[in-house]
Motif scaffolding. Sequence first.
Motif, mmCIF file in Angstrom:
data_model
loop_
_atom_site.group_PDB
_atom_site.id
_atom_site.type_symbol
_atom_site.label_atom_id
_atom_site.label_comp_id
_atom_site.label_asym_id
_atom_site.label_seq_id
_atom_site.Cartn_x
_atom_site.Cartn_y
_atom_site.Cartn_z
ATOM 1 N N GLY A 125 1.962 -5.428 5.414
ATOM 2 C CA GLY A 125 0.598 -5.096 5.846
ATOM 3 C C GLY A 125 0.449 -4.400 7.185
ATOM 4 N N PHE A 128 -1.011 0.795 9.870
ATOM 5 C CA PHE A 128 -0.941 2.262 9.903
ATOM 6 C C PHE A 128 -0.277 2.837 8.657
ATOM 7 C CE2 PHE A 128 2.249 0.061 12.446
ATOM 8 C CZ PHE A 128 3.410 0.369 11.742
ATOM 9 N N CYS A 129 0.102 1.992 7.704
ATOM 10 C CA CYS A 129 0.971 2.433 6.605
ATOM 11 C C CYS A 129 0.254 2.378 5.259
ATOM 12 C CB CYS A 129 2.212 1.529 6.578
ATOM 13 S SG CYS A 129 3.259 1.762 5.138
HETATM 14 FE FE1 SF4 Z 1 5.749 -2.358 4.723
HETATM 15 FE FE2 SF4 Z 1 4.762 -0.035 5.530
HETATM 16 FE FE3 SF4 Z 1 5.070 -2.028 7.268
HETATM 17 FE FE4 SF4 Z 1 7.247 -0.755 6.304
HETATM 18 S S1 SF4 Z 1 5.643 0.119 7.575
HETATM 19 S S2 SF4 Z 1 6.926 -2.974 6.512
HETATM 20 S S3 SF4 Z 1 6.518 -0.303 4.204
HETATM 21 S S4 SF4 Z 1 3.686 -2.037 5.504
#
Ligand code: SF4
Length: 383
Positions: A125, A128-129
Amino acid sequence: MKNSEPEKKVLAGLPLPELIELLAPLPAFRAKQIFKWISRGALAFGEMTDLDKNLREDLDSRFSVRSSSVGAQLEDPGHNGKAGDGTVKLQISLYGGTKIEAVLLSDAEERKTACISTQAGCPAGCVFCKTGSLGFSRNLNSAEIVEQFLHLKALAAAANTDISNIVIMGMGEPLLNLSELRRALAFLCDAEGLGISRRRITVSTCGVIEGIRDLADKGPHIRLACSLTSARQELRNRLMPIGKANPLPLLKKALAAYRQKSGQRITLEAVLLGGINTTPADAEAMIDFARGLDAVINLIPWNPVEGMGFEGEPLREPSRAEVETFTAMLEKGGLKVTRRYRKGRGVAGACGQLGVLPENPGQGRLKHPDAKAEDSPENVYPL
Ligand code: SF4
Ligand code: SAH
């Protein structure tokens, strides 16, 4: 039988010792032949011409070679009359209908890197992703991890190239799926098959301490990258909720143990968020965290994801000045800094953008706030 598991057992992604055991009393050398075929990209037992027909038919009645298929392929279409950056994103359909994404990246020397996912969605979570905003569907199994590489390798081969590096930086948190990741790595690195060097594989984690310790103790000692993004505990907790259970002092100790046991230099990644984590205090905290770790810092200017915000404010890309000032502060503090090239935006295949296919690939490429009209997307950031 769960609907995420095919009826017939899938052989792709099985480490060789497991394949030998599964196929016994078939002699081990036969299992090795099959392992080699799978590693070379065979899609069906019928292709395995050094096995006799009865054996091929018997295998076919009991097993499947693969479990996934490529649903869609998106290539960077280019922008403003410029050619695309060579990035190709594959949408892959898993057994049971789940969809994931894997990306083939090209660098300036035309070297190909496979960027591979380990989970459908992600439970961590990070605010920014894109993947994080999807929530968590499920862990991928070894076959599903390895098959992404095999699909991308076939794509590279069709263009007369090969993949030189693998980054486990696609969807999901690899160290929350460590046992299947380990089996996948065993398959990819086996000298009887693909024989990929551990030094050419980078696993990126958001800082799961237990997983880092486990890898340090039991291997495999691939290259490790840790997404730090902020070395200020309180800010990190707000940006990356998983940081609360993985406090910075313990994370640093785990990374130091990995550095020491693996003999491999660690990378610390930091996504730069405009106006949020690029102040002198942020730089100081990062310098302090990196002290003694002998790490390389990899700065990743945030790749836009529509609609993403942080505590009520929309997130924005860092300005060019912010990136340069932050870099200079880290360098002044004695850190070695690299900047991630921003390939793949044209297909929403850059870091943190995996999750959905853009309706209009290539239209979603956003300009840097400082970019002048004549700037092409390629030189928006000096790389
Ligand atoms: Fe998960 Fe995205 Fe955080 Fe990586 S950056 S741990 S893929 S939520
Ligand atoms: N879960 C792992 C690996 C997948 S994410 C991890 O978090 O490390 C791969 C990298 O993309 C991480 O460094 C992550 O911080 C970064 N990232 C996530 N969203 C991003 C975005 N929108 N722009 C740029 N980088 C992003």
